[in-house]
Structures are given as structure tokens and as C-alpha cells.
Write an enzyme that holds these catalytic residues in place. Structure first.
Site, PDB file in Angstrom:
ATOM      1  N   CYS B  94      35.721   0.655  39.489  1.00 43.94           N
ATOM      2  CA  CYS B  94      34.768   1.364  39.141  1.00 43.94           C
ATOM      3  C   CYS B  94      35.388   2.594  38.500  1.00 43.94           C
ATOM      4  CB  CYS B  94      33.712   1.633  40.146  1.00 43.94           C
ATOM      5  SG  CYS B  94      33.379   0.417  41.268  1.00 43.94           S
ATOM      6  N   HIS B 368      25.125   1.512  36.137  1.00 42.65           N
ATOM      7  CA  HIS B 368      26.378   1.628  36.369  1.00 42.65           C
ATOM      8  C   HIS B 368      27.090   0.408  35.821  1.00 42.65           C
ATOM      9  CE1 HIS B 368      30.174   1.929  38.548  1.00 42.65           C
ATOM     10  NE2 HIS B 368      29.857   1.500  39.902  1.00 42.65           N
TER      11      HIS B 368
END
Lengths: 138, 421
Positions: B94, B368
Site C-alpha cells: 500500500c 484505496h
């Protein structure tokens, strides 16, 4: 036992023998879990296998309602959650493990600091036995 | 860990753009990336000649598994007409986007390149939620961590229990982060959830009526968040509204050597600090209620920039889960350990508060798309610092801002500091 390489395969072999094994640096004495071929403290590459204590305390946990597919295959789902957590062993090292002996449906009742004891599970995957590291609340 | 001094050559941000974030199953990684690239181009005040770009760094976590496409960088370069330039994919889960920015900063500061395109992209929604859960799990340690049944939300949930145990936070304190994120997301037209929780509740009720089902009623947003049907537990204490969604999207930045910034705009944003650190799997963390990698990355970035945490006026932090935002504000030194949740409750991090955090809606409401998240954080900083954030514009001057991007179970953290002169 002393001659096994410091690999995951060796770690899993020990786990299948119901032993949780880590590594100790023969140069500086630092304990390492997961086992590593190189000491994370002094970078020496003279490690030896040592058995980890069977007892510890619960340091963090969660009840998982939306699980990994491998756990769904074991029968866990939204109505049947499972508990995973971090256990701090008596020697201060910590491990990730399945947490047994608690009610995953009542997570607010699970206590950090609870004493735990090692219990290695056998999971059958396509006929093969796969050891799973778990701890049970005493 | 040695901490680097100031950059030997200044780096400026002269353009920033993104695709809308949301569910776009018909769009591939290259489609999303091209949209973000064009949006970035439109943000450059004096325009730019694509022939000036010298290299491309792109953050992407797992196009291999999400889309069945490996070796993504040249494909993205091709999609925006940049072949035969060097093109490199950067993967730190991420934190891939933040890590890609750092590569670009180093390329410019070293003198090797003057004009660098940095992007991030992730197409995620073609897989089922279960498949996505498995792919995201691979950002943890698959041998010694995820084998015990942990999921990604599960890891952050375990951190939440350690935090609650030590500091006395209750699960319901987490609701305040979600309320703030959705309030901000409602003002962000690019956000996946461009609606407030009230709008969401109304939509749920309308959908029920349309199916001739009894329409649910809730007294207020907190009542809605307490409803296990509307907001089911994913990994206790985290519930659906504590988790960032599964998102498709891309974002792009144009970074140039500071000496050439005025060729592109009279109002560049300078990147003056960059820090990155790694850590063990969660069980090996020195502190289960914080991320050491984030603290080290922040310390490095502050020192390089010559600023303190208290100087930062605005931050976009990595709120993959509500607890992650609380912990981030403590790791960055904004608030003392154990007080972050009270700061959210007191409105300190609101858009109109003294220390706004995640005015974009954060990962939580904006969405996201893993590899794009660290880049999209900078798009928000760019718009806010230049006074172009529209309805969600923070009042007053914003001379210093920060981004904080976490990968995996805290195995990577990247922090950057931005200055408007």
C-alpha cells in the site's frame, strides 16, 4: 536437529513434531523468532536451533468474521468467526497464532494478558497434514 | 539508521491529477492511468510538452493478481505515449505510491533527471471480495504471520486491541474517524464515497423501500454505525465503516528540478523532506500500538526538511482503517501516544480544526486503489496548498504539509514533507 538449515521448511518440520523452534545466535546469544540464518543483532551467521517456551500471554487479538479463503474452507464464516492473535512468550519473543479456548463471538470478553499455552493444530489439506501454530487460553 | 541531510538538488511538484476513484470494472490499469495522466497535464499552469519527460516511476501493488498483468511499467508508458523512456514499477504494498515518489525525488536530487512522471494505479474490483482479501493478505508475511489466519483488517484490528488495552479507547471512538472521513469525502467529487453518512443512510432506506422491504430507521449517524446489519463486524473491533473500500483508480504527479519549476508554474510546491523505513511482521514490532517504521520515516523527513511536527499545518495519512489514522497522528508526533482518539473526538483533526487530517476523505472515503493511494494523497496536498480544493478548502495559509503512506502490516512507511514558498 542441530543440522537442519534455518529455513521455513525446517521450522514447519519442527512444528509437525509439535515443537515451536526459534534460533539463537552463538556469537551474541540473541534469540530470533521467526528463525533466521543471520543474527538480526550482530549479523553473525552462526545460529543454533532452540525450543521456545510453551507458555506466554495474549498481547493482541481479533475475531475475524470475514476470513481468508483457507479458513472459510475450514468452516469459518460470518456466523462462525475465529480468533487470531499475537502471543508474547515467556522469553519475551512474540508470535502470530490461532487463539483457542475463547469465544470469538464475544470478543469484548477476551482479555489481553491472559495466560496461554502452545497447542499445534493439524490441518488436513488434500490428504497432507499441515501444522498450524495455535495457543490456548489456560 | 543513518538519517540523510537536505537534498543536494531541490525538487518541485508542478502538476498533480487523478482519475475518479470508484468501481470501474470496464477500465484496465492502463485506462485508469491514462485518465490520471491527462488530469495531471491539465493541472500544469503553463502546460507541458510530454517530450520533456525523462522517466516514469509507477506505484502498483499487484496488477499480476488483480488483473493478470505483470511488468506493468512499460505498458503504462506505452498507454501515455512515453515509450522508449525508462519506466519502472515500484512495489511496497500500500506504500507503493509513496515509495515511487521517493524514487523520483532521488532521481532528480541526484542530477540524473530533470523532469520525472510519477504515478500510481490499481484495478481491484474485477475480483470478488474474498479474492481481494487473499491478495491483500500477501502484503503481510505469508509464512510467519498470515498463516495463523490473519487477514489485513485482522492485523489492524489486533493493533486496535493493543491500543485499547493500553490507552482505554473504546471501539465506538473509531466511529468518529469514519464520520470525519465521510464528511470530507462528501465534498470531494473524485471520492468513491462522495456522500455523507446521512446521504448513505437515506440511500439505504430508499433501496429498501424500492424492494418493498421495511425501511430501516436510525436516530442519527452513530445509531447507524452501531447497527450490526448496516455496519457489520469484519475483524473485531473493526467494522465495515472502519475499513477503506476496494477501489479502482490512478493518480499522477509531475516532479521537476526546482531550478526549472517556473517553466511550468508560478506556484510550485517543493518536496523538502523524504523518509522511509522498514519493520518486521506485526508480532516482531517493538510496539503493537504504533508503527516504528512510521516514527523513523517521519523523523528522517523532518530532519531532512529542517522542520518539526508542530510546523505541519495539513496532513494526508494512511487510514486504511480508522485505527490506522489515530495511530498515524501519534507516530508523526502530532499528538502524544494514546491521545490521538481524543483529538478526533474533540474535532482537532476536522477540516475546520487546528490540525486538519485527511481533508480528501482519506483512503476511507476517497477510496484505496492500493498503488495509487500514496500518489492521490499528494494530489490533495497540491490542491489544498494552492487554494484549489473548492468546497473542502482549508482556511488560511498552508506553508507546510505532509503525507504518510504505510505498506503491509507496517513493514514499510514513507513520509514526505511539502513546502509552498
Amino acid at each position: 536437529m542441530q543440522n537442519l538449515p534455518f529455513t521455513y521448511a525446517s521450522f514447519a518440520t519442527f512444528l509437525a513434531q509439535k515443537k515451536l523452534m526459534g534460533a539463537r545466535c552463538q556469537a551474541c546469544g540473541t534469540l530470533s523468532l521467526p528463525p533466521r540464518a543471520i543474527c538480526p543483532n550482530c549479523h553473525a551467521d552462526r545460529m543454533e536451533w532452540v525450543e521456545m517456551p510453551e507458555r506466554g500471554t495474549l498481547a493482541a487479538f481479533t475475531s475475524i468474521y470475514v476470513g481468508q479463503s483457507a479458513l472459510l474452507a475450514e468452516g469459518y464464516d460470518r456466523s462462525n468467526p475465529y480468533c487470531a492473535g499475537i502471543v508474547e512468550l515467556e522469553n519475551g519473543l512474540r508470535v502470530s497464532a490461532r487463539i483457542l479456548g475463547v469465544d470469538p463471538r464475544n470478543p469484548a470478553g477476551i482479555r489481553i494478558g491472559s495466560p496461554m499455552i502452545l497447542e499445534i493444530l493439524d490441518r488436513k489439506v488434500e490428504g497432507d497434514s499441515l501444522p498450524i501454530l495455535a495457543f490456548r487460553v489456560l | 539508521m543513518r538519517i540523510a541531510g537536505p537534498l543536494s538538488r531541490g525538487v518541485a511538484l508542478v502538476g498533480a491529477g487523478m482519475s475518479p476513484f470508484g468501481v470501474f470494472r470496464q477500465k484496465t490499469n492502463r485506462d485508469l492511468f491514462a485518465e490520471a495522466y491527462l488530469d495531471m497535464g491539465r493541472s500544469i499552469d503553463r502546460g507541458f510538452d510530454p517530450a520533456e519527460i525523462e522517466t516514469l516511476y509507477v506505484g502498483n501493488f499487484s496488477s499480476d493478481r488483480f488483473e493478470g498483468q505483470g511488468h506493468l511499467a512499460p505498458i503504462l508508458a506505452d498507454a501515455v505515449g512515453l515509450v522508449p523512456l525508462p519506466a519502472t514499477r515500484v512495489e511496497d504494498a500500500c506504500a507503493s505510491g509513496g515509495a515511487a515518489i521517493r524514487q523520483a525525488v532521488m532521481a532528480i536530487a541526484s542530477g540524473m533527471h530533470d523532469v520525472v512522471l510519477v504515478g500510481g494505479v490499481e484495478q481491484m474490483t474485477r475480483l470478488t471480495t474474498l479474492q481481494v482479501t487473499d491478495v491483500l493478505s500477501t502484503a503481510g508475511d505469508m509464512l510467519y504471520e498470515m498463516g495463523s489466519g490473519f487477514t489485513f483488517p485482522g492485523i489492524f484490528a489486533a493493533m486496535a486491541t493493543a491500543y485499547m488495552h493500553r490507552y482505554g479507547m473504546k471501539p465506538e471512538h473509531l466511529f468518529q474517524v469514519a464520520l470525519k472521513s465521510h464528511a470530507n469525502g462528501a465534498l470531494n467529487p473524485k471520492a468513491q464515497f462522495n456522500l455523507s453518512l446521512r446521504d448513505w443512510m437515506a440511500a439505504r432506506a430508499a433501496a429498501a423501500r424500492q424492494k418493498d422491504l421495511p425501511a430501516p430507521t436510525w436516530n442519527d449517524e452513530l445509531d447507524f454505525l452501531r447497527d450490526e446489519t448496516a455496519n457489520p463486524t469484519i475483524a473485531w473491533p473493526l467494522r465495515l465503516f472502519d475499513c477503506a473500500p476496494i477501489t479502482d483508480g490512478a493518480a499522477c504527479l509531475l516532479l521537476v528540478t526546482a531550478g526549472r519549476a517556473r517553466e511550468f508554474t508560478d506556484d510550485p510546491i517543493y518536496i523538502i523532506g523524504s523518509g522511509q523505513a522498514s519493520d518486521h511482521a506485526l508480532a516482531g514490532h517493538a510496539d503493537l500500538a504504533g508503527l516504528r517504521a512510521a516514527r523513523l520515516a517521519a523523523q528522517s523527513a523532518y530532519q531532512m526538511a529542517g522542520v518539526a511536527a508542530s510546523d505541519i499545518r495539513l496532513a494526508e495519512v494512511h487510514d486504511c482503517f480508522t485505527i490506522a489514522e489515530i495511530i498515524a497522528t501519534e507516530d508523526l508526533g502530532f499528538f502524544p501516544p494514546g491521545s490521538g482518539y481524543r483529538m478526533v473526538e474533540d474535532g482537532v483533526t476536522n477540516r475546520d480544526g487546528p490540525r486538519p487530517v485527511n481533508t480528501s476523505g482519506g483512503l476511507k472515503a476517497k477510496g484505496h486503489p492500493v498503488g495509487a493511494s500514496g500518489i492521490a494523497q499528494v494530489v490533495e496536498i497540491w490542491e489544498q496548498m494552492r487554494g484549489e480544493a473548492g468546497e473542502r478548502q482549508v482556511r488560511g495559509d498552508l506553508p507546510l504539509a505532509l503525507t504518510h503512506n504505510v505498506g503491509g502490516t507496517g513493514g514499510t512507511c514513507v513520509v514526505h514533507i511539502y513546502e509552498r514558498r
